[in-house]
Design a protein around this motif. Structure first.
Motif, PDB file in Angstrom:
ATOM      1  N   TYR A   1      -3.258   0.794  -3.572  1.00  0.00           N
ATOM      2  CA  TYR A   1      -2.697  -0.545  -3.447  1.00  0.00           C
ATOM      3  C   TYR A   1      -1.961  -0.903  -4.741  1.00  0.00           C
ATOM      4  O   TYR A   1      -2.509  -0.783  -5.836  1.00  0.00           O
ATOM      5  CB  TYR A   1      -3.798  -1.563  -3.154  1.00  0.00           C
TER       6      TYR A   1
ATOM      7  N   ASN B   1      -9.441   3.161   7.674  1.00  0.00           N
ATOM      8  CA  ASN B   1      -7.986   3.347   7.648  1.00  0.00           C
ATOM      9  C   ASN B   1      -7.294   2.476   6.592  1.00  0.00           C
ATOM     10  O   ASN B   1      -6.060   2.503   6.450  1.00  0.00           O
ATOM     11  CB  ASN B   1      -7.359   3.128   9.030  1.00  0.00           C
ATOM     12  N   GLN B   2      -8.080   1.724   5.854  1.00  0.00           N
ATOM     13  CA  GLN B   2      -7.549   0.972   4.733  1.00  0.00           C
ATOM     14  C   GLN B   2      -7.763   1.697   3.402  1.00  0.00           C
ATOM     15  O   GLN B   2      -7.426   1.165   2.340  1.00  0.00           O
ATOM     16  CB  GLN B   2      -8.159  -0.431   4.684  1.00  0.00           C
ATOM     17  N   THR B   3      -8.297   2.901   3.469  1.00  0.00           N
ATOM     18  CA  THR B   3      -8.346   3.752   2.284  1.00  0.00           C
ATOM     19  C   THR B   3      -6.925   4.089   1.875  1.00  0.00           C
ATOM     20  O   THR B   3      -6.145   4.632   2.665  1.00  0.00           O
ATOM     21  CB  THR B   3      -9.129   5.046   2.582  1.00  0.00           C
ATOM     22  N   SER B   4      -6.562   3.731   0.643  1.00  0.00           N
ATOM     23  CA  SER B   4      -5.167   3.881   0.215  1.00  0.00           C
ATOM     24  C   SER B   4      -5.041   3.518  -1.254  1.00  0.00           C
ATOM     25  O   SER B   4      -6.001   3.099  -1.901  1.00  0.00           O
ATOM     26  CB  SER B   4      -4.269   2.960   1.050  1.00  0.00           C
TER      27      SER B   4
ATOM     28  N   ARG C   1      -6.814   2.542  -6.519  1.00  0.00           N
ATOM     29  CA  ARG C   1      -7.103   3.529  -5.468  1.00  0.00           C
ATOM     30  C   ARG C   1      -8.406   3.116  -4.801  1.00  0.00           C
ATOM     31  O   ARG C   1      -9.472   3.186  -5.413  1.00  0.00           O
ATOM     32  CB  ARG C   1      -7.205   4.931  -6.047  1.00  0.00           C
TER      33      ARG C   1
ATOM     34  N   ARG D   1       0.853  -1.173   0.000  1.00  0.00           N
ATOM     35  CA  ARG D   1       0.000   0.000   0.000  1.00  0.00           C
ATOM     36  C   ARG D   1       0.896   1.232   0.000  1.00  0.00           C
ATOM     37  O   ARG D   1       1.999   1.221   0.579  1.00  0.00           O
ATOM     38  CB  ARG D   1      -0.990   0.027   1.157  1.00  0.00           C
ATOM     39  N   GLN D   2       0.442   2.257  -0.724  1.00  0.00           N
ATOM     40  CA  GLN D   2       1.216   3.485  -0.892  1.00  0.00           C
ATOM     41  C   GLN D   2       0.449   4.631  -0.266  1.00  0.00           C
ATOM     42  O   GLN D   2      -0.685   4.923  -0.667  1.00  0.00           O
ATOM     43  CB  GLN D   2       1.474   3.765  -2.380  1.00  0.00           C
ATOM     44  N   ASP D   3       1.048   5.287   0.710  1.00  0.00           N
ATOM     45  CA  ASP D   3       0.436   6.427   1.385  1.00  0.00           C
ATOM     46  C   ASP D   3       1.404   7.599   1.365  1.00  0.00           C
ATOM     47  O   ASP D   3       2.622   7.411   1.493  1.00  0.00           O
ATOM     48  CB  ASP D   3       0.078   6.062   2.830  1.00  0.00           C
ATOM     49  N   PRO D   4       0.894   8.818   1.210  1.00  0.00           N
ATOM     50  CA  PRO D   4       1.774   9.999   1.112  1.00  0.00           C
ATOM     51  C   PRO D   4       2.737  10.095   2.290  1.00  0.00           C
ATOM     52  O   PRO D   4       2.331   9.990   3.450  1.00  0.00           O
ATOM     53  CB  PRO D   4       0.779  11.161   1.101  1.00  0.00           C
TER      54      PRO D   4
ATOM     55  N   SER E   1     -11.190   3.433  -1.808  1.00  0.00           N
ATOM     56  CA  SER E   1     -11.795   4.311  -0.794  1.00  0.00           C
ATOM     57  C   SER E   1     -12.806   3.508  -0.005  1.00  0.00           C
ATOM     58  O   SER E   1     -13.684   2.858  -0.590  1.00  0.00           O
ATOM     59  CB  SER E   1     -12.482   5.503  -1.455  1.00  0.00           C
TER      60      SER E   1
ATOM     61  N   ARG F   1       4.614   0.287   1.555  1.00  0.00           N
ATOM     62  CA  ARG F   1       4.791  -0.659   2.667  1.00  0.00           C
ATOM     63  C   ARG F   1       4.250  -2.021   2.241  1.00  0.00           C
ATOM     64  O   ARG F   1       3.145  -2.131   1.729  1.00  0.00           O
ATOM     65  CB  ARG F   1       4.082  -0.143   3.915  1.00  0.00           C
TER      66      ARG F   1
END
Lengths: 114, 113
Positions: free
Chosen positions: B89, B84-87, B109, B36-39, B111, B44
């Motif tokens: 992938y 909190n799994q909005t991300s 993406r 998962r990619q988060d700003p 949501s 990760r």
């Protein structure tokens, strides 16, 4: 656990300026090092990689990186950036005998002004 | 050229739903990965697989599971989606071995409302 640090989160440059993006990792054993780039709206692409041998490696689009073992660093450089280099850049590290698992840094957003 | 295809570019689901993200690669790669990619956090690793029916936990496996019934397909499952799994992938694949570059899909993406 190993970690990878990219100290510059956002970089803004004018065209023709020189670029250096920092990358440091924490693992003390043998590592494989990568730089990936993600252009807007596109998938991650490999820029360059280091496994062994000459610590100065050259990649695509005029990028190069230098592995300095004593500093645990693998900084990315380009002598003269272009507007088309605007992207997000990720440093990544894998350890030998770890199943090719990558640990990524937090990324650096580069904006090149025309 | 390696092609890693993720089934959806955008997906909107509700809290508590079971969510499936699909990934297919066409290069007979042994290894497949879900990130998962988060700003500000980069990518990760959630899970990876080095062979059919084999899976290994990555750095953040909680709330996720995976399935690899065929070599070319690797599915990520959110058992009970939470906000909190909005991300974003990302799926990737590579040949076996330590120093093989990974090839990435375009990402999904997701949501969770």
């Amino acid at each position: 656990a190993q970690s990878v640090s990219q100290h510059n989160h956002h970089v803004i440059l004018s065209e023709a300026a020189s670029l250096e993006l920092g990358c440091n990792y924490s693992y003390g054993g043998t590592v494989n090092l990568f730089w990936y780039v993600q252009y807007p709206g596109q998938h991650l692409q490999l820029l360059l990689k280091y496994f062994s041998g000459d610590p100065l490696v050259k990649g695509i689009k005029g990028f190069e990186a230098e592995f300095i073992k004593s500093k645990f660093s693998f900084n990315l450089r380009k002598p003269s950036v272009q507007w088309s280099d605007t992207a997000e850049y990720f440093c990544a590290v894998s350890r030998n005998n770890a199943g090719n698992m990558l640990t990524f840094g937090g990324g650096t957003r580069l904006m090149v002004k025309p | 050229d390696v092609k890693v295809t993720q089934s959806s570019r955008y997906l909107v689901k509700r809290t508590g739903e079971k969510v499936f993200l699909e990934c297919v690669q066409d290069m007979d790669h042994e290894n497949m990965f879900w990130y998962r990619q988060d700003p500000g956090l980069g990518l990760r690793l959630i899970y990876f697989s080095y062979d059919v029916k084999m899976k290994e936990k990555g750095d953040i496996p909680e709330g996720y599971s995976v399935s690899r019934e065929k070599k070319e397909r690797f599915s990520l499952i959110l058992e009970s989606a939470s906000t909190n799994q909005t991300s974003m992938y990302l799926c990737a694949s590579s040949l076996g071995g330590d120093n093989q570059p990974q090839h990435f899909g375009d990402g999904t993406r997701l949501s969770i409302l």
